[in-house]
Design a protein around this motif. Structure first.
Motif, mmCIF file in Angstrom:
data_model
loop_
_atom_site.group_PDB
_atom_site.id
_atom_site.type_symbol
_atom_site.label_atom_id
_atom_site.label_comp_id
_atom_site.label_asym_id
_atom_site.label_seq_id
_atom_site.Cartn_x
_atom_site.Cartn_y
_atom_site.Cartn_z
ATOM 1 N N ARG A 287 0.842 -1.192 0.000
ATOM 2 C CA ARG A 287 0.000 0.000 0.000
ATOM 3 C C ARG A 287 0.878 1.242 0.000
ATOM 4 N N TYR A 288 0.235 2.371 -0.232
ATOM 5 C CA TYR A 288 0.945 3.639 -0.311
ATOM 6 C C TYR A 288 0.384 4.581 0.739
ATOM 7 N N GLU A 289 1.271 5.346 1.319
ATOM 8 C CA GLU A 289 0.879 6.287 2.361
ATOM 9 C C GLU A 289 1.453 7.665 2.019
ATOM 10 N N PRO A 290 0.612 8.703 2.078
ATOM 11 C CA PRO A 290 1.144 10.046 1.840
ATOM 12 C C PRO A 290 2.035 10.486 3.000
ATOM 13 N N VAL A 291 3.183 11.044 2.669
ATOM 14 C CA VAL A 291 4.123 11.493 3.697
ATOM 15 C C VAL A 291 4.723 12.843 3.308
ATOM 16 N N CYS A 292 5.133 13.573 4.311
ATOM 17 C CA CYS A 292 5.881 14.807 4.040
ATOM 18 C C CYS A 292 7.330 14.422 3.752
ATOM 19 N N ARG A 293 8.076 15.348 3.228
ATOM 20 C CA ARG A 293 9.463 15.050 2.872
ATOM 21 C C ARG A 293 10.285 14.682 4.100
ATOM 22 N N ALA A 294 10.079 15.386 5.207
ATOM 23 C CA ALA A 294 10.864 15.117 6.415
ATOM 24 C C ALA A 294 10.627 13.695 6.921
ATOM 25 N N CYS A 295 9.379 13.236 6.923
ATOM 26 C CA CYS A 295 9.106 11.866 7.376
ATOM 27 C C CYS A 295 9.665 10.848 6.389
ATOM 28 N N HIS A 296 9.587 11.149 5.102
ATOM 29 C CA HIS A 296 10.137 10.227 4.104
ATOM 30 C C HIS A 296 11.642 10.077 4.313
ATOM 31 N N VAL A 297 12.319 11.200 4.522
ATOM 32 C CA VAL A 297 13.765 11.167 4.734
ATOM 33 C C VAL A 297 14.090 10.435 6.040
ATOM 34 N N ALA A 298 13.327 10.705 7.100
ATOM 35 C CA ALA A 298 13.592 10.079 8.397
ATOM 36 C C ALA A 298 13.438 8.568 8.318
ATOM 37 N N HIS B 179 13.496 6.742 5.527
ATOM 38 C CA HIS B 179 14.463 6.209 4.568
ATOM 39 C C HIS B 179 15.839 6.049 5.203
ATOM 40 N N SER B 180 16.252 7.023 6.000
ATOM 41 C CA SER B 180 17.604 6.966 6.558
ATOM 42 C C SER B 180 17.697 6.090 7.797
ATOM 43 N N SER B 181 16.600 5.947 8.555
ATOM 44 C CA SER B 181 16.699 5.205 9.811
ATOM 45 C C SER B 181 15.833 3.954 9.859
ATOM 46 N N GLY B 182 14.856 3.878 8.965
ATOM 47 C CA GLY B 182 13.947 2.739 9.006
ATOM 48 C C GLY B 182 12.794 2.915 9.980
ATOM 49 N N VAL B 183 12.827 3.967 10.784
ATOM 50 C CA VAL B 183 11.723 4.247 11.708
ATOM 51 C C VAL B 183 11.363 5.711 11.631
ATOM 52 N N ARG B 184 10.120 5.965 11.861
ATOM 53 C CA ARG B 184 9.693 7.360 11.896
ATOM 54 C C ARG B 184 10.112 7.961 13.216
ATOM 55 N N ASP B 185 10.674 9.157 13.150
ATOM 56 C CA ASP B 185 11.145 9.785 14.380
ATOM 57 C C ASP B 185 10.309 10.995 14.766
ATOM 58 N N ARG B 186 9.165 11.142 14.144
ATOM 59 C CA ARG B 186 8.345 12.315 14.440
ATOM 60 C C ARG B 186 7.075 11.901 15.178
ATOM 61 N N GLY B 187 7.168 10.837 15.969
ATOM 62 C CA GLY B 187 6.025 10.403 16.757
ATOM 63 C C GLY B 187 5.014 9.594 15.963
ATOM 64 N N ILE B 188 5.411 9.032 14.862
ATOM 65 C CA ILE B 188 4.501 8.300 13.999
ATOM 66 C C ILE B 188 5.010 6.886 13.845
ATOM 67 N N GLU B 189 4.110 5.936 13.952
ATOM 68 C CA GLU B 189 4.495 4.556 13.756
ATOM 69 C C GLU B 189 3.831 4.032 12.502
ATOM 70 N N LEU B 190 4.540 3.233 11.752
ATOM 71 C CA LEU B 190 3.957 2.559 10.611
ATOM 72 C C LEU B 190 3.181 1.353 11.105
ATOM 73 N N PRO B 191 1.980 1.129 10.588
ATOM 74 C CA PRO B 191 1.230 -0.040 11.011
ATOM 75 C C PRO B 191 1.936 -1.320 10.582
ATOM 76 N N GLY B 192 1.654 -2.392 11.276
ATOM 77 C CA GLY B 192 2.185 -3.696 10.875
ATOM 78 C C GLY B 192 3.277 -4.095 11.763
#
Length: 195
Positions: free
Chosen positions: A169-180, A182-195
């Motif tokens: 599936r696809y999820e809309p993201v801002c550039r900062a979350c996409h970069v975060a 992509h570089s770390s594998g986890v969201r660092d802005r208080g957001i968790e990916l489901p699953g």
């Protein structure tokens, strides 16, 4: 991506018909049923094309036979660059209004080839005011591909997502979350990916 592209295409196509103009709504496969549909439940029949469809031939015949004066193209990022050139020729040589709706970039933040050609040839580029929000609350300008809930940044440019499942599936993201992510594998802005 949930940005309202298909809804905007449907609204434009409706307005064309409401003004008594003969319009044509086209969409690239894999639209199985020949319908453009919005997540809000609005839909309309569409001519489904594939990457071998000659849009110049198809639309010029529709102009001659049916008096088509307006073309709305949904999912234009899936068209080929040649098809975008054919749409430009339709607009220039047949005096038909052509409006294309689609994404600029893929899940890797790379331009789709058709989108690049569209940017090069378009008379106007308009960002939709109904843009989606990232889970962090910022405006989403990119889309992330999730496979089994994990964001990926490698793979084929086109992979159709599940409509009802969540394997792909696809999820809309801002550039900062996409970069975060992509570089770390986890969201660092208080957001968790489901699953």
């Amino acid at each position: 991506m949930g940005g309202g592209k298909s809804l905007a295409a449907l609204v434009r196509h409706h307005h064309v018909g409401a003004r008594g103009l003969n319009g044509m709504l086209i969409v690239m496969q894999p639209r199985e049923s020949g319908v453009v549909a919005s997540r809000l439940g609005v839909s309309a029949p569409a001519d489904v094309i594939d990457d071998q469809t000659d849009l110049w031939d198809m639309i010029s015949r529709a102009v001659a036979e049916d008096g088509v004066r307006h073309v709305v193209a949904d999912e234009a990022h899936f068209f080929t660059p040649t098809q975008i050139e054919q749409l430009a020729r339709v607009a220039d040589d047949l005096d038909v209004v052509v409006e294309a709706f689609g994404l600029l970039t893929d899940f890797r933040t790379r331009l789709f080839p058709a989108s690049a050609r569209l940017v090069e040839l378009a008379d106007r580029l308009v960002a939709l005011p109904t843009g989606p929000l990232c889970a962090c609350g910022e405006f989403a300008t990119l889309n992330a591909r999730l496979i089994d809930g994990v964001m990926v940044t490698d793979g084929d440019q086109v992979m159709v997502g599940d409509v009802t499942g969540d394997r792909v599936r696809y999820e809309p993201v801002c550039r900062a979350c996409h970069v975060a992510v992509h570089s770390s594998g986890v969201r660092d802005r208080g957001i968790e990916l489901p699953g």
